[in-house]
Design a protein around this motif. Structure first.
Motif, PDB file in Angstrom:
ATOM      1  N   CYS A  85      43.075  34.555  36.073  1.00 57.44           N
ATOM      2  CA  CYS A  85      43.320  35.061  34.724  1.00 57.44           C
ATOM      3  C   CYS A  85      41.991  35.507  34.102  1.00 57.44           C
ATOM      4  O   CYS A  85      40.917  35.291  34.659  1.00 57.44           O
TER       5      CYS A  85
ATOM      6  N   VAL B  65      50.586  32.935  39.863  1.00 60.84           N
ATOM      7  CA  VAL B  65      49.796  32.087  38.979  1.00 60.84           C
ATOM      8  C   VAL B  65      48.308  32.322  39.205  1.00 60.84           C
ATOM      9  O   VAL B  65      47.892  32.871  40.229  1.00 60.84           O
TER      10      VAL B  65
ATOM     11  N   CYS C 249      43.385  27.900  37.357  1.00 58.03           N
ATOM     12  CA  CYS C 249      43.967  27.026  36.335  1.00 58.03           C
ATOM     13  C   CYS C 249      45.473  26.858  36.468  1.00 58.03           C
ATOM     14  O   CYS C 249      46.044  25.936  35.904  1.00 58.03           O
TER      15      CYS C 249
ATOM     16  N   LYS D 232      47.792  29.025  35.420  1.00 62.90           N
ATOM     17  CA  LYS D 232      48.522  29.710  34.350  1.00 62.90           C
ATOM     18  C   LYS D 232      49.300  30.896  34.926  1.00 62.90           C
ATOM     19  O   LYS D 232      48.819  31.583  35.813  1.00 62.90           O
ATOM     20  N   GLN D 233      50.505  31.141  34.413  1.00 63.71           N
ATOM     21  CA  GLN D 233      51.335  32.252  34.888  1.00 63.71           C
ATOM     22  C   GLN D 233      50.674  33.578  34.520  1.00 63.71           C
ATOM     23  O   GLN D 233      50.412  33.854  33.366  1.00 63.71           O
TER      24      GLN D 233
END
Length: 96
Positions: free
Chosen positions: A3, A77, A81, A83-84
């Motif tokens: 991300c 993901v 981390c 996260k999506q």
């Protein structure tokens, strides 16, 4: 895939030191000592393939990640981390 927030953590680069600019592999400027016992002077160095393993497939991962590349892409993901990041609902993926 990572991300935007975890992209800042990818700053470590696996390249040798630049030649004669404070490099540890030169004898000039106090870098490398000649006839020095390597086993006694060995420092703990950063290794890209540490002891971190993927949560799903138990493969070795790099850069302090939680997921390996095939697992994070199939789940959509962030590798670091969790996260999506990507919606993979309409993707046609196999388990092979």
């Amino acid at each position: 895939m990572v991300c935007e927030r975890c992209e800042k953590k990818l700053a470590k680069v696996i390249v040798p030191d630049k030649w004669k600019e404070g490099a540890s592999n030169t004898t000039e400027g106090g870098g490398r000592k000649i006839n020095k016992n390597k086993l006694l002077s060995k420092k703990k160095r950063w290794s890209p393939y540490g002891n971190t393993k993927c949560i799903i497939s138990k493969q070795q991962v790099h850069q302090d990640a939680k997921y390996c590349h095939p697992c994070d892409y199939s789940k959509g993901v962030c590798a670091m981390c969790g996260k999506q990041v990507l919606d993979t609902k309409l993707y046609k993926q196999s388990n092979v």
